[in-house]
Design an enzyme around this catalytic site. Structure first.
Site, PDB file in Angstrom:
ATOM      1  N   ARG A   7      -4.397   1.976  -0.903  1.00  0.00           N
ATOM      2  CA  ARG A   7      -3.890   0.716  -1.437  1.00  0.00           C
ATOM      3  C   ARG A   7      -5.018  -0.117  -2.039  1.00  0.00           C
ATOM      4  NH1 ARG A   7      -0.233  -1.999  -4.238  1.00  0.00           N
ATOM      5  NH2 ARG A   7       0.184  -4.089  -3.446  1.00  0.00           N
ATOM      6  N   ASP A  56       7.335  -9.444  -5.859  1.00  0.00           N
ATOM      7  CA  ASP A  56       6.469  -8.291  -6.045  1.00  0.00           C
ATOM      8  C   ASP A  56       7.109  -7.126  -5.294  1.00  0.00           C
ATOM      9  OD1 ASP A  56       3.906  -6.860  -6.573  1.00  0.00           O
ATOM     10  OD2 ASP A  56       3.749  -6.977  -4.395  1.00  0.00           O
ATOM     11  N   ALA A  57       6.747  -5.904  -5.688  1.00  0.00           N
ATOM     12  CA  ALA A  57       7.383  -4.730  -5.081  1.00  0.00           C
ATOM     13  C   ALA A  57       6.557  -4.142  -3.937  1.00  0.00           C
ATOM     14  CB  ALA A  57       7.642  -3.667  -6.151  1.00  0.00           C
ATOM     15  N   TYR A  58       5.387  -3.615  -4.277  1.00  0.00           N
ATOM     16  CA  TYR A  58       4.607  -2.814  -3.330  1.00  0.00           C
ATOM     17  C   TYR A  58       3.867  -3.705  -2.331  1.00  0.00           C
ATOM     18  CZ  TYR A  58       5.809   0.822  -6.610  1.00  0.00           C
ATOM     19  OH  TYR A  58       6.508   1.678  -7.413  1.00  0.00           O
ATOM     20  N   SER A 108       6.582  -6.326 -11.083  1.00  0.00           N
ATOM     21  CA  SER A 108       5.621  -5.434 -10.446  1.00  0.00           C
ATOM     22  C   SER A 108       4.696  -4.784 -11.461  1.00  0.00           C
ATOM     23  CB  SER A 108       6.388  -4.338  -9.683  1.00  0.00           C
ATOM     24  OG  SER A 108       5.498  -3.363  -9.173  1.00  0.00           O
ATOM     25  N   ASN A 109       3.508  -4.425 -10.958  1.00  0.00           N
ATOM     26  CA  ASN A 109       2.599  -3.574 -11.727  1.00  0.00           C
ATOM     27  C   ASN A 109       3.139  -2.157 -11.889  1.00  0.00           C
ATOM     28  OD1 ASN A 109       0.612  -5.497 -12.174  1.00  0.00           O
ATOM     29  ND2 ASN A 109      -0.598  -4.922 -10.383  1.00  0.00           N
TER      30      ASN A 109
END
Length: 229
Positions: free
Chosen positions: A45, A9-11, A122-123
């Site tokens: 977030r 995942d990224a964030y 990622s989203n």
């Protein structure tokens, strides 16, 4: 089965999502953030995630950049920091330049040197992800950056995790999926991936059907979990 592909995942996992508000708080133009930045980052977030889940449930999909802006507008109002066009613009600019966590470059390098596939799932929209990857300087260590925009629904919908096998082939148990989001780790585990939850905040495990196989507080140990000596 031995791990052949490591997907992140990224964030919040590779990139520090609090970095935008933290950086803005150091800039003289925004003294109002000195005591408010941490709460602002947390609310931003949380709403970003909540909006993605709600849009997935209702089928009202939009790109993650729109979700991010909507979430920021809510968070600024919650913190009594709106309307403030200059602050909003600066925070959004900084979101394209999020810092990677310190251990990320070396960790990815070790995986690549061992011959494993590496990718982001990622989203985030493709443009957002490209900006973050370039800013962090980790593009050379990634084989691909997969965005859910190609399927039009946010994680943890299984269609999102399908993208990994469509890109790299193999079986689900040959994938090590890494996320700092407990719900994402749960979704990937239920899907059949070998899953790591990077629990930086020391939160309880989510009460969901899928459970992460591994729980870490940072990413440095990922190569060992992937079988890298």
């Amino acid at each position: 089965m031995p791990i052949k592909t490591c997907v992140f995942d990224a964030y919040g996992t590779l990139f520090d999502v609090a970095a935008a508000a933290r950086q803005a708080a150091t800039e003289t133009e925004f003294p109002q953030l000195i005591d408010a930045w941490a709460a602002l980052a947390e609310h931003w977030r949380l709403k970003q995630l909540q909006y993605s889940w709600l849009r997935a449930i209702t089928g009202d999909h939009t790109d993650f950049w729109t979700v991010t802006q909507n979430a920021l507008d809510w968070a600024l109002e919650k913190a009594d920091l709106s309307p403030n066009a200059a602050l909003r613009e600066r925070l959004l600019q900084l979101y394209w330049e999020l810092q990677a966590y310190p251990e990320v470059p070396e960790m990815l390098t070790r995986l690549k040197q061992a011959g494993l596939n590496t990718a982001i799932l990622s989203n985030g929209s493709p443009e957002m992800l490209d900006g973050a990857v370039q800013s962090a300087g980790i593009g050379a260590e990634l084989d691909d950056v997969l965005s859910i925009e190609s399927v039009g629904i946010f994680k943890p919908a299984p269609q999102c995790y399908d993208l990994v096998q469509q890109r790299f082939g193999g079986t689900r148990d040959e994938v090590l999926f890494v996320s700092s989001n407990g719900w994402d780790a749960a979704g990937a585990a239920a899907y059949g991936f070998d899953t790591v939850w990077v629990n930086r905040a020391g939160d309880p495990v989510d009460r969901l059907a899928g459970q992460p196989r591994h729980i870490l507080t940072h990413l440095a140990a990922i190569p060992e979990l992937a079988g890298v000596a």
